[in-house]
Design an enzyme around this catalytic site. Structure first.
Site, PDB file in Angstrom:
ATOM      1  N   GLY A   7       0.824  -1.201   0.000  1.00 15.40           N
ATOM      2  CA  GLY A   7       0.000   0.000   0.000  1.00 15.40           C
ATOM      3  C   GLY A   7       0.861   1.255   0.000  1.00 15.40           C
ATOM      4  N   ALA A   8       0.282   2.332  -0.507  1.00 14.29           N
ATOM      5  CA  ALA A   8       0.979   3.626  -0.509  1.00 14.29           C
ATOM      6  C   ALA A   8       0.053   4.686   0.061  1.00 14.29           C
ATOM      7  CB  ALA A   8       1.424   3.988  -1.922  1.00 14.29           C
ATOM      8  N   GLY A   9      -0.574   4.322   1.190  1.00 14.97           N
ATOM      9  CA  GLY A   9      -1.432   5.256   1.897  1.00 14.97           C
ATOM     10  C   GLY A   9      -0.619   6.146   2.813  1.00 14.97           C
ATOM     11  N   GLY A  12       2.174   3.676   5.108  1.00 13.91           N
ATOM     12  CA  GLY A  12       3.140   3.007   4.252  1.00 13.91           C
ATOM     13  C   GLY A  12       3.801   3.955   3.272  1.00 13.91           C
ATOM     14  N   ASN A 102      -2.229  -1.083  14.179  1.00 16.67           N
ATOM     15  CA  ASN A 102      -2.558  -0.889  15.584  1.00 16.67           C
ATOM     16  C   ASN A 102      -3.126  -2.191  16.149  1.00 16.67           C
ATOM     17  OD1 ASN A 102      -1.849   1.873  15.755  1.00 16.67           O
ATOM     18  ND2 ASN A 102      -3.782   2.448  14.803  1.00 16.67           N
ATOM     19  N   LYS A 185       1.690   0.501  23.105  1.00 19.55           N
ATOM     20  CA  LYS A 185       1.059   1.286  22.028  1.00 19.55           C
ATOM     21  C   LYS A 185      -0.413   0.892  21.906  1.00 19.55           C
ATOM     22  CE  LYS A 185       0.248   3.441  18.035  1.00 19.55           C
ATOM     23  NZ  LYS A 185       0.790   3.025  16.748  1.00 19.55           N
ATOM     24  N   GLU A 268     -11.874   0.410  13.194  1.00 17.42           N
ATOM     25  CA  GLU A 268     -11.290  -0.834  13.702  1.00 17.42           C
ATOM     26  C   GLU A 268     -11.786  -1.158  15.116  1.00 17.42           C
ATOM     27  OE1 GLU A 268      -6.994  -1.423  11.880  1.00 17.42           O
ATOM     28  OE2 GLU A 268      -7.134   0.549  12.818  1.00 17.42           O
TER      29      GLU A 268
END
Length: 310
Positions: A7-9, A12, A102, A185, A268
């Site tokens: 992905g290139a969101g 990423g 996450n 986290k 999520e």
């Protein structure tokens, strides 16, 4: 090392872009639509840490199979099953799979798909989003990616990965205790996302109220208790440290879940809050604040799902 970014969101694209900017061998595995977009516009990062314009190597799931040394995954949890199938042709026996999702439940999914040895630990702290033109906008200085062997060992492959990651315009940190850092986290982001989405406000206005402070502290404590009770490797008292961290964040800071809810797109809830709520029920731990947060999130999901049917 040959690095494949799935992905290139916002996530990423940002960290993969910083590695490409440095000169590392980085390829992006993207959908056809994003491939056409990037071929037209390039990969553009607009950041307080420095802008860059890149022309990244791109492949799709139908590209010729080849193995990569590292696969960096930064999908949403509800996209993970599809991403696993898309990336299978590019994962070999020696490939390191580095997830930046996450939560924690995704680790088991990845181990089942690729084997215990292949999956290393990872997490990131960055406030980034895609604008309407597909550019990555990163408005705050925080841009940290933490990674390491889940065993805590410092072996040859992780040292080689460190050499590839060092020297970028992002903060890549090798951890000797990545399991604990991932759980910490998880505790932080489950609280931050739950609270801001529940109240539909950035963290600043919420914590300014005494009732807001008490609600944040109570949720942190509930989640810490659940994690400790089922043996997660969290530091006792970590909820108090994370409360200090939440109180030190910028007034206008929003969680990615809150931003997604504002856009009426999937969230999520089950991967983050739902996983720990299920554990709490199994262990008979009372979690009234978590129950309230989860109820709000599921009602939101029901509304969004219904609207998508029309």
């Amino acid at each position: 090392m040959k690095i494949l970014v799935v992905g290139a969101g916002a996530i990423g694209g940002y960290f993969g872009g910083r590695l490409l900017e440095k000169g590392e061998d980085v390829t992006f595995l993207v959908r056809d639509r994003r491939k056409k977009e990037l071929e037209s516009t390039g990969l553009n990062i607009e950041s307080v840490n420095g802008d860059c314009r890149l022309t990244p190597p791109l492949i799709t799931k139908n590209s010729k199979a080849q193995e990569y040394d590292v696969v960096l995954l930064s999908t949403k949890s509800y996209q993970l099953a599809g991403a696993i199938e898309d990336v299978r042709p590019f994962v070999g026996k020696e490939t390191m799979v580095l997830p930046l999702l996450n939560g924690i439940a995704h680790v088991d999914q990845l181990v089942e798909a690729f084997g215990e040895q292949s999956v290393i630990g990872g997490l990131c702290f960055v406030e980034a989003t895609l604008d309407e033109k597909g550019a990555i906008v990163q408005a705050s200085p925080m841009n940290q990616l933490v990674y390491g062997e889940r065993s805590g060992e410092s072996i040859d492959r992780i040292k080689r990965l460190q050499k590839s990651f060092d020297g970028t315009k992002a903060d890549f940190v090798l951890s000797g205790n990545i399991e604990q850092e991932m759980w910490h986290k998880y505790l932080f982001i489950t609280t931050m996302s739950g609270i801001t989405t529940l109240f539909e406000q950035p963290i600043g206005p919420i914590r300014q109220l005494e009732s807001g402070q008490r609600t944040i502290a109570a949720l942190l404590k509930e989640l810490e208790e659940v994690m400790l009770k089922f043996g997660a490797p969290v530091e006792p008292g970590i909820s108090e440290k994370l409360l200090d961290k939440l109180n030190s964040m910028g007034e206008g800071m929003k969680s990615s879940m809150q931003r997604d809810a504002e856009k009426s797109v999937p969230i999520e809830a089950d991967h983050l809050q739902g996983y720990l709520l299920e554990k709490a029920h199994e262990l008979e731990v009372a979690v009234p604040v978590l129950e309230t947060v989860y109820t709000k999130l599921k009602l939101y999901e029901k509304t969004v799902n219904n609207s998508l049917h029309f």
